[in-house]
Design an enzyme around this catalytic site. Structure first.
Site, mmCIF file in Angstrom:
data_model
loop_
_atom_site.group_PDB
_atom_site.id
_atom_site.type_symbol
_atom_site.label_atom_id
_atom_site.label_comp_id
_atom_site.label_asym_id
_atom_site.label_seq_id
_atom_site.Cartn_x
_atom_site.Cartn_y
_atom_site.Cartn_z
ATOM 1 N N ARG A 120 -5.730 8.117 -21.562
ATOM 2 C CA ARG A 120 -4.314 7.712 -21.745
ATOM 3 C C ARG A 120 -3.440 8.020 -20.547
ATOM 4 N NH1 ARG A 120 -5.402 9.730 -26.660
ATOM 5 N NH2 ARG A 120 -5.810 8.143 -28.230
ATOM 6 N N LYS A 142 3.563 -1.321 -10.545
ATOM 7 C CA LYS A 142 2.727 -2.349 -11.173
ATOM 8 C C LYS A 142 1.271 -2.120 -10.789
ATOM 9 C CE LYS A 142 5.627 -6.499 -11.374
ATOM 10 N NZ LYS A 142 5.632 -7.909 -10.940
ATOM 11 N N GLU A 184 4.981 -10.155 4.030
ATOM 12 C CA GLU A 184 5.763 -9.456 2.987
ATOM 13 C C GLU A 184 6.884 -8.632 3.633
ATOM 14 O OE1 GLU A 184 5.071 -10.282 -0.026
ATOM 15 O OE2 GLU A 184 2.934 -10.813 -0.048
ATOM 16 N N LYS A 223 12.048 -2.575 -0.913
ATOM 17 C CA LYS A 223 11.322 -2.605 -2.195
ATOM 18 C C LYS A 223 11.894 -1.564 -3.153
ATOM 19 C CE LYS A 223 7.615 -3.516 -4.940
ATOM 20 N NZ LYS A 223 6.323 -4.143 -5.059
ATOM 21 N N GLU A 233 11.238 -5.828 -14.133
ATOM 22 C CA GLU A 233 11.325 -7.244 -13.792
ATOM 23 C C GLU A 233 11.983 -8.081 -14.882
ATOM 24 O OE1 GLU A 233 7.996 -8.796 -11.584
ATOM 25 O OE2 GLU A 233 8.714 -10.847 -11.790
ATOM 26 N N ARG A 237 14.323 -8.180 -9.716
ATOM 27 C CA ARG A 237 12.991 -7.931 -9.151
ATOM 28 C C ARG A 237 12.253 -9.231 -8.870
ATOM 29 N NH1 ARG A 237 8.920 -2.993 -10.797
ATOM 30 N NH2 ARG A 237 7.211 -3.536 -9.416
ATOM 31 N N ASN A 241 9.630 -12.439 -5.294
ATOM 32 C CA ASN A 241 8.739 -13.599 -5.225
ATOM 33 C C ASN A 241 9.226 -14.669 -4.264
ATOM 34 O OD1 ASN A 241 6.530 -12.981 -6.947
ATOM 35 N ND2 ASN A 241 7.957 -13.064 -8.659
ATOM 36 N N HIS A 244 6.856 -17.161 -2.800
ATOM 37 C CA HIS A 244 5.596 -17.009 -3.535
ATOM 38 C C HIS A 244 5.260 -18.180 -4.450
ATOM 39 C CE1 HIS A 244 5.442 -13.052 -1.872
ATOM 40 N NE2 HIS A 244 4.370 -12.719 -2.555
ATOM 41 N N HIS A 248 1.655 -19.247 -3.730
ATOM 42 C CA HIS A 248 0.541 -19.228 -4.684
ATOM 43 C C HIS A 248 -0.111 -20.602 -4.790
ATOM 44 C CE1 HIS A 248 2.435 -15.500 -6.763
ATOM 45 N NE2 HIS A 248 1.456 -15.131 -5.961
ATOM 46 N N HIS A 260 -3.301 -14.714 1.098
ATOM 47 C CA HIS A 260 -2.014 -14.658 0.407
ATOM 48 C C HIS A 260 -0.828 -14.640 1.384
ATOM 49 C CE1 HIS A 260 0.898 -13.519 -2.651
ATOM 50 N NE2 HIS A 260 1.252 -12.483 -1.901
HETATM 51 N N1 LIG Z 1 1.066 -4.092 -7.587
HETATM 52 C C1 LIG Z 1 1.907 -4.831 -6.907
HETATM 53 O O1 LIG Z 1 3.129 -4.741 -7.057
HETATM 54 C C2 LIG Z 1 1.355 -5.807 -5.887
HETATM 55 C C3 LIG Z 1 2.208 -6.417 -4.976
HETATM 56 C C4 LIG Z 1 1.660 -7.263 -4.011
HETATM 57 C C5 LIG Z 1 0.284 -7.480 -3.984
HETATM 58 N N2 LIG Z 1 -0.525 -6.871 -4.899
HETATM 59 C C6 LIG Z 1 -1.987 -7.077 -4.876
HETATM 60 O O2 LIG Z 1 -2.495 -6.554 -3.651
HETATM 61 C C7 LIG Z 1 -3.738 -7.182 -3.375
HETATM 62 C C8 LIG Z 1 -3.824 -7.491 -1.896
HETATM 63 O O3 LIG Z 1 -3.777 -6.276 -1.189
HETATM 64 P P1 LIG Z 1 -4.111 -6.192 0.369
HETATM 65 O O4 LIG Z 1 -3.449 -7.313 1.072
HETATM 66 O O5 LIG Z 1 -3.807 -4.816 0.780
HETATM 67 O O6 LIG Z 1 -5.651 -6.541 0.446
HETATM 68 P P2 LIG Z 1 -6.994 -5.672 0.248
HETATM 69 O O7 LIG Z 1 -6.738 -4.496 -0.601
HETATM 70 O O8 LIG Z 1 -8.049 -6.614 -0.162
HETATM 71 O O9 LIG Z 1 -7.295 -5.167 1.729
HETATM 72 C C9 LIG Z 1 -7.611 -6.121 2.719
HETATM 73 C C10 LIG Z 1 -8.888 -5.739 3.487
HETATM 74 O O10 LIG Z 1 -8.596 -4.734 4.445
HETATM 75 C C11 LIG Z 1 -9.496 -3.633 4.319
HETATM 76 N N3 LIG Z 1 -8.737 -2.458 4.737
HETATM 77 C C12 LIG Z 1 -7.723 -1.877 4.060
HETATM 78 N N4 LIG Z 1 -7.163 -0.911 4.802
HETATM 79 C C13 LIG Z 1 -7.837 -0.869 5.976
HETATM 80 C C14 LIG Z 1 -7.734 -0.070 7.140
HETATM 81 N N5 LIG Z 1 -6.751 0.823 7.282
HETATM 82 N N6 LIG Z 1 -8.641 -0.269 8.135
HETATM 83 C C15 LIG Z 1 -9.590 -1.220 8.004
HETATM 84 N N7 LIG Z 1 -9.730 -2.028 6.938
HETATM 85 C C16 LIG Z 1 -8.861 -1.849 5.933
HETATM 86 C C17 LIG Z 1 -9.896 -3.670 2.870
HETATM 87 O O11 LIG Z 1 -11.114 -2.977 2.679
HETATM 88 C C18 LIG Z 1 -10.002 -5.164 2.623
HETATM 89 O O12 LIG Z 1 -11.232 -5.657 3.077
HETATM 90 C C19 LIG Z 1 -3.816 -8.409 -4.273
HETATM 91 O O13 LIG Z 1 -4.766 -8.175 -5.275
HETATM 92 C C20 LIG Z 1 -2.421 -8.511 -4.869
HETATM 93 O O14 LIG Z 1 -2.428 -9.071 -6.171
HETATM 94 C C21 LIG Z 1 -0.013 -6.046 -5.837
HETATM 95 ZN ZN LIG Z 2 2.986 -11.263 -2.024
#
Ligand SMILES: NC(=O)c1ccc[n+]([C@@H]2O[C@H](COP(=O)([O-])OP(=O)(O)OC[C@H]3O[C@@H](n4cnc5c(N)ncnc54)[C@H](O)[C@@H]3O)[C@@H](O)[C@H]2O)c1
Ligand SMILES: [Zn+2]
Length: 355
Positions: A120, A142, A184, A223, A233, A237, A241, A244, A248, A260
């Site tokens: 939990r 999130k 972003e 942010k 949201e 918030r 987007n 986006h 998307h 993305h």
């Molecule tokens: N929770 C939220 O509010 C929110 C907001 C925006 C995006 N997201 C989510 O985030 C995800 C995308 O995240 P991302 O863009 O960070 O991609 P990711 O987590 O896939 O990382 C991208 C790549 O970089 C590598 N990597 C990460 N840090 C590194 C470093 N310091 N050195 C070398 N390699 C490194 C990772 O292993 C991966 O292969 C999506 O799933 C999206 O839905 C969530």
């Molecule tokens: Zn985004």
């Protein structure tokens, strides 16, 4: 040594701090208090980051074990969450322990969801390692995973106990991922911080860690302002987007060969053009936005993708409530607006202009 930069976030389930300091990963026990160092700590990361940073981080902490998930969005699933639960249990994590999610947004979202639900909910520290996760996904609470039916369809709000940002780890981030984080980052500038946009042409090999701290700090502050105003949201918030809805759709129509951030970049240009087209902003804005996107090295056109297919993909966006179009547009830089029921012809015109 100077104190790390420290930003405070107010959240309904509890406040937390964001620490920003190059080299922080080497000295967490000295820098960060109140993270339960006496209890079991799980460093949960992926198979790429464990050898780069995970093992090193765990070695600085008493009582820490490393748990890994495979690398990639395709592993942001309930199966991975189930495996994480098993690994947490095997590593002796109990309800007073702490999970450190070390990685990009995929690790942050997946591990965060596992930490929100294991027993939990256990304590969670976000340690983002991509530019995107530093400025966006690690802040705001999130967490969640994808389903075969769509992205981010299962999730929760789980505020971290702390967010630890070490901009030095960005040195190993692939350049394409850096640019995606810049999409972003400039989006945050367009929403709420025109001065942040002056840092937009910084490249990954910028002049030094202080510049990275500046860039990341200003983007995080946007942010924070938005999620503090609207933690769940219900309103403002949604402006996060910006770009986006278009983005998307571009991702989907490209069958995800576009990342993305690349798709959001063109989406930002599209949102600016649509803002002008419907008379919301003055005629300078689209050119300004396009120039800033171009300066980061991101695309401003979607090339040979079909505008009609992109439009159709947008029309099924889960955020278009009951079939009515909904866009985040700009009155000016720093002044976003949520606009519903935009004329489809205007949208298609904008898309056609971006081939
Ligand atoms: N929770 C939220 O509010 C929110 C907001 C925006 C995006 N997201 C989510 O985030 C995800 C995308 O995240 P991302 O863009 O960070 O991609 P990711 O987590 O896939 O990382 C991208 C790549 O970089 C590598 N990597 C990460 N840090 C590194 C470093 N310091 N050195 C070398 N390699 C490194 C990772 O292993 C991966 O292969 C999506 O799933 C999206 O839905 C969530
Ligand atoms: Zn985004």
């Amino acid at each position: 040594m100077a104190e790390p930069e420290r930003l405070h976030v107010t959240a309904p389930e509890g406040d937390y701090d964001i620490f920003i300091e190059p080299g922080l990963i080497e000295r967490i026990p000295a820098r960060v208090t109140g993270i339960g160092l006496g209890e079991r700590i799980i460093v949960a990361t992926n198979t790429t980051l464990a050898p780069l940073y995970g093992e090193r981080l765990a070695a600085t902490l008493p009582n820490a074990a490393v748990v890994t998930m495979p690398d990639g969005e395709q592993y942001k699933t309930l199966d991975t969450v189930a495996q994480l639960y098993a690994d947490f249990a095997a590593a002796g994590l109990d309800r007073v322990g702490t999970v450190i999610a070390l990685g990009g947004g995929v690790v942050g979202d997946t591990v965060g969801f596992a930490a929100a639900t294991y027993m939990r909910g256990v304590r969670l520290i976000q340690m983002p390692t991509t530019l995107l996760s530093m400025v966006d996904s690690s802040v705001g609470g999130k967490v969640g995973v994808d389903l075969p039916q769509g992205k981010n369809l299962v999730g929760a709000f789980k505020q971290p106990d702390a967010v630890l940002v070490d901009p030095a780890v960005l040195a190993t981030l692939p350049e394409r991922e850096w640019r995606c984080g810049m999409a972003e980052t400039i989006k945050h500038g367009f929403l709420n911080d025109p001065q942040l946009l002056e840092l937009a042409s910084y490249r990954q090999g910028f002049s030094g860690p202080d510049d990275a701290v500046q860039l990341v700090r200003r983007a995080i502050q946007v942010k924070i302002r938005v999620v503090e105003a609207d933690p769940y949201e219900h309103g403002v918030r949604a402006t996060l987007n910006l770009g986006h809805t278009f983005g998307h759709a571009i991702e989907r129509v490209s069958h995800y060969s576009w990342l993305h951030g690349e798709a959001v970049a063109v989406g930002l240009v599209a949102a600016a053009r649509l803002s002008y087209k419907i008379g919301l902003c003055d005629s300078d804005l689209p050119g300004q936005v396009e120039e800033i996107v171009r300066a980061t090295g991101l695309p401003t056109r979607f090339g040979d993708l079909d505008p009609q297919a992109i439009y159709d993909a947008m029309a099924t966006d889960k955020k278009w409530q009951s079939g009515k179009s909904r866009f985040i547009l700009l009155r000016s830089i720093g002044q976003p607006e949520i606009v519903s029921g935009v004329d489809p012809v205007a949208v298609l015109d904008v898309l056609t202009s971006l081939r």
